[in-house]
Design an enzyme around this catalytic site. Structure first.
Site, short mmCIF file in Angstrom:
data_model
loop_
_atom_site.label_atom_id
_atom_site.label_comp_id
_atom_site.label_asym_id
_atom_site.label_seq_id
_atom_site.Cartn_x
_atom_site.Cartn_y
_atom_site.Cartn_z
N ASP A 55 5.88 -29.55 49.86
CA ASP A 55 5.35 -28.29 50.37
C ASP A 55 4.10 -27.85 49.61
OD1 ASP A 55 7.55 -28.23 52.02
OD2 ASP A 55 8.31 -26.31 51.29
N HIS A 106 3.33 -25.40 57.08
CA HIS A 106 4.07 -24.48 56.22
C HIS A 106 3.58 -23.05 56.44
CE1 HIS A 106 6.84 -23.77 53.01
NE2 HIS A 106 5.96 -23.59 52.03
N HIS A 110 1.20 -18.32 52.48
CA HIS A 110 2.55 -18.44 51.92
C HIS A 110 3.15 -17.05 51.74
CE1 HIS A 110 5.85 -19.95 49.42
NE2 HIS A 110 5.54 -21.15 49.90
N HIS A 201 7.24 -30.19 45.54
CA HIS A 201 5.92 -29.58 45.73
C HIS A 201 4.83 -30.47 45.14
CE1 HIS A 201 8.73 -26.20 46.08
NE2 HIS A 201 7.82 -25.61 46.82
#
Length: 243
Positions: A55, A106, A110, A201
């Protein structure tokens, strides 16, 4: 009571129910419950396979190092990209795809979808989908929402956008300042199972600065452990979810 006042009163009375309906899917963020009762959303696939996912990229400093390690190990993965980061590094997005990796989105920023309404949710996801689709020449199929938070509006939006949401069954807690290669490896191994989806990540854009180094250091040991268990490692497209 006037008609207008009655409508306002009714609207205010309905707000708690509407908020509850919006937030109800957030229960899927609770991993044990999700793994038991929502296997598709959790990313449970073939029992002889582990889906490897990353991610928060792409990141010019760190993502190329992950690509080099994966190429050396002849492993492919799924990268869930933030639209804003992809816009800054379009060449790196194409490099990920050219190496044979799968690309999902994604979101654009964020931020948890729980604090967004239906229109803002759809606009954020559509913006990321369209940018990545333009860069790759084909629309992405997969979405992982920030923080793994799904809402009613998010479920409606992904369905309309032709996206499939996939969360995870295990992670490395690799976003913290205290993360080390050893801690990431131990955390992953505690929940690593065949058929699972691993969240890691490749970027620290929303994590502790430099935390990706712990992930990169742990990854060879994780891949070795999968090999010792007879598990193939690859992207979600090979995981038996989308057939």
């Amino acid at each position: 009571m006037t008609a207008a006042r009655a409508l306002r009163t009714a609207a205010l009375a309905a707000l708690p129910a509407l908020a509850a309906a919006h937030a109800a899917p957030v229960i899927s963020t609770f991993g044990p419950l999700r793994n038991r009762s929502m296997p598709r959303l959790a990313g449970q696939g073939r029992s002889d396979h582990l889906a490897l996912t990353f991610d928060d990229g792409p990141a010019p400093l760190s993502t190329p190092l992950f690509l080099a390690l994966l190429a050396e190990r002849r492993v492919r993965a799924t990268f869930f990209l933030l639209g804003g980061e992809a816009e800054r590094s379009p060449g790196l997005v194409r490099e990920i795809a050219a190496a044979g990796h799968e690309i999902g989105i994604h979101g654009w920023r964020h931020l948890p979808l729980l604090v967004r309404g239906p229109r803002a949710t759809r606009d954020d996801l559509a913006r990321a989908r369209d940018l990545v689709g333009d860069l790759l020449g084909r629309p992405p199929q997969l979405i992982r929402p920030p923080y793994g938070v799904m809402t009613t509006a998010a479920h409606v939006a992904v369905r309309r956008l032709g996206l499939t949401p996939v969360l995870w069954t295990c992670w490395g807690e690799d976003w913290t300042a205290r993360a080390t290669p050893g801690s990431v490896h131990r955390t992953v191994m505690a929940d690593l199972r065949g058929g699972g989806t691993l969240l890691l990540h490749d970027s620290d854009c929303t994590s502790a600065p430099g935390s990706w180094r712990a992930t990169l250091g742990a990854l060879p040991r994780i891949l070795d452990a999968c090999g010792e268990r007879g598990l193939g490692v690859g992207p979600l497209r090979d995981h038996g979810l989308l057939g």
